[in-house]
Design a protein around this motif. Sequence first.
Motif, mmCIF file in Angstrom:
data_model
loop_
_atom_site.group_PDB
_atom_site.id
_atom_site.type_symbol
_atom_site.label_atom_id
_atom_site.label_comp_id
_atom_site.label_asym_id
_atom_site.label_seq_id
_atom_site.Cartn_x
_atom_site.Cartn_y
_atom_site.Cartn_z
ATOM 1 N N VAL A 59 -8.059 12.081 -1.531
ATOM 2 C CA VAL A 59 -8.388 10.507 -0.325
ATOM 3 C C VAL A 59 -8.113 11.327 1.296
ATOM 4 O O VAL A 59 -7.324 11.947 1.451
ATOM 5 C CB VAL A 59 -6.780 9.553 -0.280
ATOM 6 N N SER A 60 -9.600 11.057 1.539
ATOM 7 C CA SER A 60 -9.719 11.664 2.438
ATOM 8 C C SER A 60 -9.358 10.933 3.478
ATOM 9 O O SER A 60 -9.442 9.666 3.550
ATOM 10 C CB SER A 60 -11.447 11.833 2.860
ATOM 11 N N LYS A 61 -9.021 11.603 4.479
ATOM 12 C CA LYS A 61 -8.270 11.044 5.966
ATOM 13 C C LYS A 61 -9.259 10.680 6.570
ATOM 14 O O LYS A 61 -10.037 10.798 7.270
ATOM 15 C CB LYS A 61 -7.225 12.003 7.360
ATOM 16 N N SER A 62 -9.054 9.265 6.844
ATOM 17 C CA SER A 62 -10.309 8.618 7.788
ATOM 18 C C SER A 62 -9.354 7.236 8.615
ATOM 19 O O SER A 62 -8.258 7.026 8.536
ATOM 20 C CB SER A 62 -11.322 7.952 7.298
ATOM 21 N N GLY A 63 -10.232 6.946 9.882
ATOM 22 C CA GLY A 63 -10.064 5.822 11.035
ATOM 23 C C GLY A 63 -9.436 6.331 11.795
ATOM 24 O O GLY A 63 -8.639 7.923 11.777
ATOM 25 N N ASP A 64 -8.097 5.420 12.515
ATOM 26 C CA ASP A 64 -7.965 5.973 13.501
ATOM 27 C C ASP A 64 -6.880 7.044 13.135
ATOM 28 O O ASP A 64 -5.818 7.470 14.218
ATOM 29 C CB ASP A 64 -7.704 5.360 14.902
ATOM 30 N N ALA A 65 -5.982 6.635 12.216
ATOM 31 C CA ALA A 65 -4.245 7.213 11.993
ATOM 32 C C ALA A 65 -4.729 6.466 10.395
ATOM 33 O O ALA A 65 -5.148 5.733 9.707
ATOM 34 C CB ALA A 65 -3.686 6.184 12.847
ATOM 35 N N ARG A 66 -3.264 7.569 9.786
ATOM 36 C CA ARG A 66 -3.112 7.008 8.652
ATOM 37 C C ARG A 66 -1.819 6.043 8.290
ATOM 38 O O ARG A 66 -0.731 7.382 8.364
ATOM 39 C CB ARG A 66 -3.187 8.053 7.813
ATOM 40 N N VAL A 67 -1.440 5.805 7.332
ATOM 41 C CA VAL A 67 0.132 5.009 6.879
ATOM 42 C C VAL A 67 -0.160 5.165 5.893
ATOM 43 O O VAL A 67 -0.899 4.193 4.737
ATOM 44 C CB VAL A 67 -0.320 3.450 7.807
ATOM 45 N N CYS A 68 0.598 5.483 4.560
ATOM 46 C CA CYS A 68 1.298 5.659 3.635
ATOM 47 C C CYS A 68 2.096 4.794 3.147
ATOM 48 O O CYS A 68 3.280 4.713 4.014
ATOM 49 C CB CYS A 68 1.480 7.400 3.535
ATOM 50 N N LEU A 69 2.251 3.892 2.031
ATOM 51 C CA LEU A 69 3.071 3.064 1.241
ATOM 52 C C LEU A 69 3.942 3.765 0.564
ATOM 53 O O LEU A 69 3.679 4.501 0.014
ATOM 54 C CB LEU A 69 2.612 1.899 0.597
ATOM 55 N N ILE A 70 4.935 3.867 0.991
ATOM 56 C CA ILE A 70 6.639 4.081 -0.312
ATOM 57 C C ILE A 70 6.967 3.903 -0.765
ATOM 58 O O ILE A 70 7.193 2.839 0.722
ATOM 59 C CB ILE A 70 6.498 5.295 0.631
ATOM 60 N N GLY A 71 7.733 3.429 -1.964
ATOM 61 C CA GLY A 71 7.959 2.886 -3.264
ATOM 62 C C GLY A 71 8.334 3.017 -4.136
ATOM 63 O O GLY A 71 7.606 3.940 -4.187
ATOM 64 N N TYR A 72 9.566 2.324 -4.800
ATOM 65 C CA TYR A 72 9.280 2.045 -6.163
ATOM 66 C C TYR A 72 8.670 1.670 -6.293
ATOM 67 O O TYR A 72 8.145 0.526 -5.697
ATOM 68 C CB TYR A 72 11.211 2.119 -6.233
ATOM 69 N N PRO A 73 8.152 1.464 -7.825
ATOM 70 C CA PRO A 73 7.567 1.142 -9.170
ATOM 71 C C PRO A 73 7.479 -1.126 -8.383
ATOM 72 O O PRO A 73 9.422 -1.127 -8.349
ATOM 73 C CB PRO A 73 7.430 0.933 -10.182
ATOM 74 N N SER A 74 6.805 -2.001 -8.414
ATOM 75 C CA SER A 74 6.791 -2.876 -8.254
ATOM 76 C C SER A 74 7.838 -3.695 -7.280
ATOM 77 O O SER A 74 8.411 -5.002 -7.146
ATOM 78 C CB SER A 74 7.618 -3.926 -9.407
ATOM 79 N N VAL A 75 7.674 -3.293 -5.349
ATOM 80 C CA VAL A 75 8.290 -3.948 -4.993
ATOM 81 C C VAL A 75 7.359 -4.179 -3.594
ATOM 82 O O VAL A 75 7.528 -4.998 -2.969
ATOM 83 C CB VAL A 75 8.823 -2.627 -3.596
ATOM 84 N N GLY A 76 6.636 -4.554 -3.665
ATOM 85 C CA GLY A 76 4.900 -5.407 -3.487
ATOM 86 C C GLY A 76 4.448 -4.341 -3.046
ATOM 87 O O GLY A 76 3.920 -4.810 -1.609
ATOM 88 N N LYS A 77 3.970 -2.773 -2.813
ATOM 89 C CA LYS A 77 2.854 -2.097 -2.066
ATOM 90 C C LYS A 77 1.554 -3.098 -2.021
ATOM 91 O O LYS A 77 0.785 -2.845 -1.198
ATOM 92 C CB LYS A 77 3.070 -0.783 -1.733
ATOM 93 N N SER A 78 1.295 -3.166 -3.468
ATOM 94 C CA SER A 78 -0.236 -3.827 -3.585
ATOM 95 C C SER A 78 -0.429 -4.526 -3.321
ATOM 96 O O SER A 78 -1.305 -4.763 -2.594
ATOM 97 C CB SER A 78 -0.318 -3.392 -4.987
#
Length: 370
Positions: A59-78
């Motif tokens: 995924v190309s980095k874009s915008g003013d900053a990047r935030v990555c969502l990390i977590g186990y499956p089915s915790v609500g990231k999506s």
Amino acid sequence: MVNILEKIKEIQDEMAKTQKNKATEYHLGLLKGKLAKYRRMLLEPDSAGGGGKGQGFEVSKSGDARVCLIGYPSVGKSSFLSQVTKTKSEAAAYEFTTLTSVPGVLEYEGAEIQIVDLPGIIKGASEGKGRGRQVVATAKTSDLILMVLDATKSHDQRMYLEKELEAIGIRLNKKRPDITIKPKKTGGIKLNAITPPKYIDEKMVNSILKDYKMHNADVMVRDENVTVDDLIDIINEKHIVYVPCLYTYNKIDAVTIEEVDRIAREPNTVVMSCEMNLGIKDVVEEIWYRLNLIRMYTKKRGAQPDFSDPMVVRHDSTIEDVCNSIHKDFKEQFKYALVWGSSSKFGTAPQKCGLNHKVHDQDVVTIVAK
């Protein structure tokens, strides 16, 4: 790769059965150094078994900053991504809904913040299980990690995720250790310190550096509390990143008010419920605060600034950084800048500045070209 995993397991087993005391500090320090070396070998792209990024992770980095969502499956990231951006990441009440990196854009305070929803990771991710190596490697490119956790589950989930990130070279909410290693051609290894370090000595430094085939170096320690782990991180500095992390507990609607209050009081922690749309705005505000971005406004000579369209730059940015944000060749034509705002010495009056002047949040800047 199998041999490396076996060696890692052997070292971990030996560390587990070794009692921690003053007599075993040296031995444990050497084992930590070897463990870090094998982990690095495991993660290098040319190591046996590959380890490429895989489909969906570039995924190309874009915008003013990047935030990555990390977590186990089915915790609500999506669900969180879908609520704060226009991107609809597939969400469902079963594991591994997201199988690739899904980027979205959060527009806030004039900034465009890229939010990347990474696939849920499982225990052993840093060793390649569940495509975890690619997931966590992508997290290394983030300006902030949003660790999404399930408020209804054990506190161990956070500990295991932290261990996976630690194993792959991501240091959460930590600063770079104040250690400098300067290789030299002769003279052996010499440890210098302002105050004698409490947890490492010259013998240990010598042994660990030699294990990395560094036989001649000056080591400067400026913090008496640095540890063996800190020293190993500096040796492997090219593979280590220091990233702020915000622990975000979802599903607070499913636990007691007392439990929500307890969780919310933990450091670097926010709470929310994606299903009930509770606390989402608070999480977004905290993301903005943690990214520490600066809004500034450009002004043409003789005209009023346009306060509806801020330029967003990083904290501690200079006029040179502002010029680079406008165009990479812009600073070549730079003569001077006029700055209004809290970074100006004169309050409401403009200050004439050079390229090294640091801008503050909501400054107004006029760039004068040659």
